[in-house]
Scaffold this motif. Structure first.
Motif, PDB file in Angstrom:
ATOM      1  N   PHE A  86      85.108  50.269  93.406  1.00  0.00           N
ATOM      2  CA  PHE A  86      83.973  49.511  92.853  1.00  0.00           C
ATOM      3  C   PHE A  86      84.408  48.675  91.651  1.00  0.00           C
ATOM      4  N   ILE A  87      85.343  49.180  90.882  1.00  0.00           N
ATOM      5  CA  ILE A  87      85.886  48.420  89.750  1.00  0.00           C
ATOM      6  C   ILE A  87      86.668  47.216  90.291  1.00  0.00           C
ATOM      7  N   ALA A  88      87.493  47.471  91.279  1.00  0.00           N
ATOM      8  CA  ALA A  88      88.299  46.393  91.871  1.00  0.00           C
ATOM      9  C   ALA A  88      87.415  45.329  92.504  1.00  0.00           C
ATOM     10  N   ASP A  89      86.330  45.749  93.128  1.00  0.00           N
ATOM     11  CA  ASP A  89      85.421  44.813  93.790  1.00  0.00           C
ATOM     12  C   ASP A  89      84.814  43.821  92.801  1.00  0.00           C
ATOM     13  N   GLN A  90      84.727  44.195  91.549  1.00  0.00           N
ATOM     14  CA  GLN A  90      84.149  43.325  90.524  1.00  0.00           C
ATOM     15  C   GLN A  90      85.219  42.514  89.785  1.00  0.00           C
ATOM     16  N   GLY A  91      86.459  42.602  90.242  1.00  0.00           N
ATOM     17  CA  GLY A  91      87.535  41.862  89.603  1.00  0.00           C
ATOM     18  C   GLY A  91      87.875  42.365  88.221  1.00  0.00           C
ATOM     19  N   ALA A  92      87.580  43.607  87.959  1.00  0.00           N
ATOM     20  CA  ALA A  92      87.767  44.166  86.614  1.00  0.00           C
ATOM     21  C   ALA A  92      89.125  44.835  86.454  1.00  0.00           C
ATOM     22  N   GLU A  93      90.059  44.495  87.291  1.00  0.00           N
ATOM     23  CA  GLU A  93      91.382  45.104  87.213  1.00  0.00           C
ATOM     24  C   GLU A  93      92.460  44.036  87.080  1.00  0.00           C
ATOM     25  N   GLN A  94      92.193  43.055  86.289  1.00  0.00           N
ATOM     26  CA  GLN A  94      93.074  41.890  86.219  1.00  0.00           C
ATOM     27  C   GLN A  94      94.535  42.272  86.037  1.00  0.00           C
ATOM     28  N   CYS A  95      94.901  42.879  84.937  1.00  0.00           N
ATOM     29  CA  CYS A  95      96.307  43.276  84.774  1.00  0.00           C
ATOM     30  C   CYS A  95      96.507  44.723  85.205  1.00  0.00           C
TER      31      CYS A  95
END
Length: 157
Positions: A86-95
């Motif tokens: 769910f975090i990845a789906d929101q693009g919240a894992e940039q680096c």
């Protein structure tokens, strides 16, 4: 000094100096998810569970874990994978550097409070450092995860 602990479900015996940090011990045991960030207990990157409670491993001596259970993200892969998507789906894992500590703290929050409010989420996770995303993606990911979890629970009832 010789210490014994259970790291991610496995008995570990280690010879450590009196000033060895828990962070350094778990990393020496292959737990790369535990990161060194600020070294001042301010960023959350080094979060582990000590006896199922989140602690900042950069501020805990390894000797304090003697005879105790220590869990890192490596020991919570199944639980973390579901939420992490769910975090990845929101693009919240940039680096991705902050993800392990952030996920550990979010899992601790979910264990403490099954359905926290948005304000409780912000307060609980305020000690996590993320220089890329501005936290909005993580917050959206958490809220989406909680909505999905609630829907799944209601469907099962």
């Amino acid at each position: 000094m010789q210490i014994n602990l259970i790291l991610n479900g496995t008995k570990v015996s280690a010879d450590v100096a009196a000033d060895t940090l828990l962070l350094d011990l778990v990393r020496s045991q292959g737990c790369a998810s535990v990161k060194r960030g600020c070294e001042t207990s301010n960023c959350g990157l080094c979060t582990v569970f000590l006896e199922d409670k989140p602690v900042l491993s950069c501020s805990v001596l390894a000797a304090r874990a003697d005879g105790k259970r220590v869990t890192t993200l490596e020991g919570l892969q199944e639980e973390a994978a579901e939420f992490g998507a769910f975090i990845a789906d929101q693009g919240a894992e940039q680096c991705g550097f902050c993800n392990p500590g952030f996920i550990m703290n979010a899992l601790a929050l979910f264990r403490e409070k099954e359905y926290p409010t948005e304000e409780e989420i912000k307060e609980y996770l305020s000690g996590n450092l993320c220089r890329c995303s501005g936290y909005e993606g993580q917050l959206r990911g958490i809220l989406n995860f909680l909505a999905w979890k609630k829907q799944k629970q209601e469907a099962a009832e």
